[in-house]
Motif scaffolding. Structure first.
Motif, PDB file in Angstrom:
ATOM      1  N   ASP A 152      19.135 -21.152   7.338  1.00 28.77           N
ATOM      2  CA  ASP A 152      18.860 -22.288   6.470  1.00 28.77           C
ATOM      3  C   ASP A 152      18.218 -21.795   5.412  1.00 28.77           C
ATOM      4  OD1 ASP A 152      19.950 -24.254   8.154  1.00 28.77           O
ATOM      5  OD2 ASP A 152      17.815 -24.414   9.142  1.00 28.77           O
ATOM      6  N   VAL A 153      17.147 -20.807   5.108  1.00 32.37           N
ATOM      7  CA  VAL A 153      16.797 -20.433   3.844  1.00 32.37           C
ATOM      8  C   VAL A 153      17.779 -19.576   3.145  1.00 32.37           C
ATOM      9  CG1 VAL A 153      15.040 -18.662   3.272  1.00 32.37           C
ATOM     10  CG2 VAL A 153      14.541 -20.141   5.133  1.00 32.37           C
ATOM     11  N   LEU A 154      18.523 -18.858   3.918  1.00 30.84           N
ATOM     12  CA  LEU A 154      19.590 -17.933   2.923  1.00 30.84           C
ATOM     13  C   LEU A 154      20.772 -18.923   2.586  1.00 30.84           C
ATOM     14  CD1 LEU A 154      20.201 -15.123   5.341  1.00 30.84           C
ATOM     15  CD2 LEU A 154      18.886 -15.116   3.068  1.00 30.84           C
ATOM     16  N   ALA A 155      20.884 -20.176   2.928  1.00 29.80           N
ATOM     17  CA  ALA A 155      22.094 -21.139   2.488  1.00 29.80           C
ATOM     18  C   ALA A 155      21.283 -22.255   1.460  1.00 29.80           C
ATOM     19  CB  ALA A 155      22.521 -21.930   3.627  1.00 29.80           C
ATOM     20  N   GLY A 156      19.922 -21.806   1.187  1.00 33.06           N
ATOM     21  CA  GLY A 156      19.359 -22.848   0.306  1.00 33.06           C
ATOM     22  C   GLY A 156      18.964 -23.963   1.037  1.00 33.06           C
ATOM     23  N   ARG A 157      19.047 -24.081   2.279  1.00 32.85           N
ATOM     24  CA  ARG A 157      19.033 -25.736   2.838  1.00 32.85           C
ATOM     25  C   ARG A 157      17.400 -25.772   3.229  1.00 32.85           C
ATOM     26  NH1 ARG A 157      23.759 -24.376   5.529  1.00 32.85           N
ATOM     27  NH2 ARG A 157      22.548 -23.729   7.305  1.00 32.85           N
ATOM     28  N   ASP A 158      16.731 -26.787   3.419  1.00 32.50           N
ATOM     29  CA  ASP A 158      15.477 -27.116   3.695  1.00 32.50           C
ATOM     30  C   ASP A 158      15.630 -27.961   4.993  1.00 32.50           C
ATOM     31  OD1 ASP A 158      12.683 -28.084   3.914  1.00 32.50           O
ATOM     32  OD2 ASP A 158      12.203 -28.123   2.107  1.00 32.50           O
ATOM     33  N   ALA A 159      15.697 -27.584   6.087  1.00 26.39           N
ATOM     34  CA  ALA A 159      15.734 -28.194   7.345  1.00 26.39           C
ATOM     35  C   ALA A 159      14.730 -29.206   7.440  1.00 26.39           C
ATOM     36  CB  ALA A 159      15.773 -27.237   8.557  1.00 26.39           C
ATOM     37  N   VAL A 160      13.233 -28.839   7.438  1.00 19.83           N
ATOM     38  CA  VAL A 160      12.278 -29.883   7.287  1.00 19.83           C
ATOM     39  C   VAL A 160      12.518 -31.126   6.494  1.00 19.83           C
ATOM     40  CG1 VAL A 160       9.855 -30.094   7.253  1.00 19.83           C
ATOM     41  CG2 VAL A 160      10.723 -28.094   8.182  1.00 19.83           C
ATOM     42  N   LEU A 161      12.863 -30.808   5.283  1.00 12.51           N
ATOM     43  CA  LEU A 161      13.172 -31.760   4.155  1.00 12.51           C
ATOM     44  C   LEU A 161      14.311 -32.800   4.781  1.00 12.51           C
ATOM     45  CD1 LEU A 161      12.060 -33.446   1.806  1.00 12.51           C
ATOM     46  CD2 LEU A 161      13.432 -31.856   0.525  1.00 12.51           C
ATOM     47  N   GLU A 162      15.464 -32.056   5.221  1.00 13.99           N
ATOM     48  CA  GLU A 162      16.465 -33.013   5.602  1.00 13.99           C
ATOM     49  C   GLU A 162      15.920 -33.925   6.901  1.00 13.99           C
ATOM     50  OE1 GLU A 162      19.750 -30.008   6.086  1.00 13.99           O
ATOM     51  OE2 GLU A 162      19.860 -29.620   4.184  1.00 13.99           O
ATOM     52  N   ARG A 163      15.496 -33.353   7.803  1.00 14.50           N
ATOM     53  CA  ARG A 163      14.852 -34.284   9.000  1.00 14.50           C
ATOM     54  C   ARG A 163      14.084 -35.108   8.489  1.00 14.50           C
ATOM     55  NH1 ARG A 163      14.678 -37.244  11.994  1.00 14.50           N
ATOM     56  NH2 ARG A 163      13.701 -37.102  14.087  1.00 14.50           N
ATOM     57  N   ALA A 164      13.212 -35.028   7.400  1.00 15.45           N
ATOM     58  CA  ALA A 164      12.399 -35.897   7.119  1.00 15.45           C
ATOM     59  C   ALA A 164      13.098 -37.267   6.297  1.00 15.45           C
ATOM     60  CB  ALA A 164      11.364 -35.652   6.125  1.00 15.45           C
ATOM     61  N   ARG A 165      14.235 -36.762   5.606  1.00 17.37           N
ATOM     62  CA  ARG A 165      15.165 -37.756   5.051  1.00 17.37           C
ATOM     63  C   ARG A 165      15.803 -38.708   6.079  1.00 17.37           C
ATOM     64  NH1 ARG A 165      17.246 -33.966   0.189  1.00 17.37           N
ATOM     65  NH2 ARG A 165      15.604 -34.465  -1.392  1.00 17.37           N
ATOM     66  N   ALA A 166      16.306 -37.995   6.935  1.00 21.20           N
ATOM     67  CA  ALA A 166      16.978 -38.482   7.774  1.00 21.20           C
ATOM     68  C   ALA A 166      16.282 -39.548   8.624  1.00 21.20           C
ATOM     69  CB  ALA A 166      17.636 -37.422   8.853  1.00 21.20           C
ATOM     70  N   TYR A 167      15.142 -39.297   8.925  1.00 16.23           N
ATOM     71  CA  TYR A 167      14.055 -40.106   9.626  1.00 16.23           C
ATOM     72  C   TYR A 167      13.809 -41.232   8.763  1.00 16.23           C
ATOM     73  CZ  TYR A 167       9.629 -42.229  10.784  1.00 16.23           C
ATOM     74  OH  TYR A 167       8.566 -43.151  11.010  1.00 16.23           O
ATOM     75  N   LEU A 168      13.603 -41.163   7.462  1.00 12.79           N
ATOM     76  CA  LEU A 168      13.297 -42.221   6.441  1.00 12.79           C
ATOM     77  C   LEU A 168      14.461 -43.040   6.346  1.00 12.79           C
ATOM     78  CD1 LEU A 168      11.127 -40.401   3.727  1.00 12.79           C
ATOM     79  CD2 LEU A 168      10.476 -41.931   5.541  1.00 12.79           C
ATOM     80  N   VAL A 169      15.662 -42.601   6.234  1.00 13.17           N
ATOM     81  CA  VAL A 169      16.951 -43.397   6.362  1.00 13.17           C
ATOM     82  C   VAL A 169      16.920 -44.142   7.478  1.00 13.17           C
ATOM     83  CG1 VAL A 169      19.480 -43.459   6.136  1.00 13.17           C
ATOM     84  CG2 VAL A 169      18.119 -41.995   4.685  1.00 13.17           C
ATOM     85  N   GLU A 170      16.728 -43.603   8.272  1.00 16.78           N
ATOM     86  CA  GLU A 170      17.004 -44.166   9.878  1.00 16.78           C
ATOM     87  C   GLU A 170      16.044 -45.416  10.101  1.00 16.78           C
ATOM     88  OE1 GLU A 170      15.463 -42.895  14.286  1.00 16.78           O
ATOM     89  OE2 GLU A 170      16.924 -41.490  13.187  1.00 16.78           O
ATOM     90  N   THR A 171      14.690 -45.089   9.719  1.00 18.42           N
ATOM     91  CA  THR A 171      13.495 -46.016   9.861  1.00 18.42           C
ATOM     92  C   THR A 171      13.933 -47.142   8.723  1.00 18.42           C
ATOM     93  OG1 THR A 171      12.109 -44.371  10.574  1.00 18.42           O
ATOM     94  CG2 THR A 171      10.984 -46.368   9.650  1.00 18.42           C
ATOM     95  N   ALA A 172      14.109 -47.099   7.767  1.00 17.84           N
ATOM     96  CA  ALA A 172      14.583 -48.062   6.735  1.00 17.84           C
ATOM     97  C   ALA A 172      15.722 -48.843   7.163  1.00 17.84           C
ATOM     98  CB  ALA A 172      14.947 -47.470   5.468  1.00 17.84           C
ATOM     99  N   ARG A 173      16.535 -48.535   8.034  1.00 14.12           N
ATOM    100  CA  ARG A 173      17.571 -49.359   8.506  1.00 14.12           C
ATOM    101  C   ARG A 173      17.257 -50.415   9.567  1.00 14.12           C
ATOM    102  NH1 ARG A 173      22.547 -44.775   8.981  1.00 14.12           N
ATOM    103  NH2 ARG A 173      22.438 -44.744   6.657  1.00 14.12           N
ATOM    104  N   ARG A 174      15.922 -50.164  10.068  1.00 13.45           N
ATOM    105  CA  ARG A 174      15.635 -51.207  11.330  1.00 13.45           C
ATOM    106  C   ARG A 174      15.154 -52.256  10.591  1.00 13.45           C
ATOM    107  NH1 ARG A 174      12.187 -46.807  14.451  1.00 13.45           N
ATOM    108  NH2 ARG A 174      13.709 -45.267  14.664  1.00 13.45           N
TER     109      ARG A 174
END
Length: 174
Positions: A152-174
């Motif tokens: 993830d680091v080598l690919a420039g991805r922030d897995a933790v931030l991506e998981r947090a964004r997914a959580y926020l999107v999922e929670t906002a839809r409820r």
């Protein structure tokens, strides 16, 4: 982060809560070589301590707290006042902590000089949740663990931030 960092974090959290929240507490044992733990039943109680403080929401006339979805990110580099923030955030039940366990380090240390210019740094406080459960060494375990992978680091991805964004999107839809 110094004591000002702790207060800034608590001020930020006060804008996210609708009810009072307790902060972490700490104790500093007093070193007394003449009193070993088994020699004196009250030797463990000696020392200084700070009980939990209270973070209060803002008065209604000042501002309305943000009540939308919130998540906090954590890693092994989250230490000291940032861990105090995590304890209070968890106590406020405002959302999950996402990422890796925190450092489990209070940030309160003493430096002991040694021969040949060496130094020994020793943690001098034992921090805990308001109920007394210590998080020194173990850190604060997130509700949603995300292991950071080298790929993830080598690919420039922030897995933790991506998981947090997914959580926020999922929670906002409820």
């Amino acid at each position: 982060m110094d004591g000002g960092g702790r207060e800034q974090g608590y001020a930020m959290l006060s804008r996210l809560i609708e009810r009072p929240v307790l902060t972490s507490r700490w104790r500093t044992p007093q070193y007394r070589p003449a009193y070993r733990g088994s020699d004196s039943p009250d030797s463990a109680a000696r020392g200084s301590a700070r009980p939990s403080d209270t973070i209060w929401p803002p008065p209604i006339r000042e501002r309305v707290p943000y009540t939308g979805p919130v998540a906090v990110l954590s890693s092994a580099r989250t230490a000291g006042p940032a861990e105090d923030f995590l304890v209070a955030f968890r106590g406020g039940n405002r959302g999950p902590i996402i990422g890796e366990p925190s450092a489990g380090s209070t940030g309160q240390t003493a430096v002991v000089p040694l021969p040949s210019g060496w130094q020994l740094r020793v943690t001098v406080t034992r921090d805990a949740y308001p109920d007394g459960k210590e998080f020194v060494r173990t850190g604060i375990i997130p509700e949603h663990r995300v292991e950071v992978e080298a790929a993830d680091v080598l690919a420039g991805r922030d897995a933790v931030l991506e998981r947090a964004r997914a959580y926020l999107v999922e929670t906002a839809r409820r």
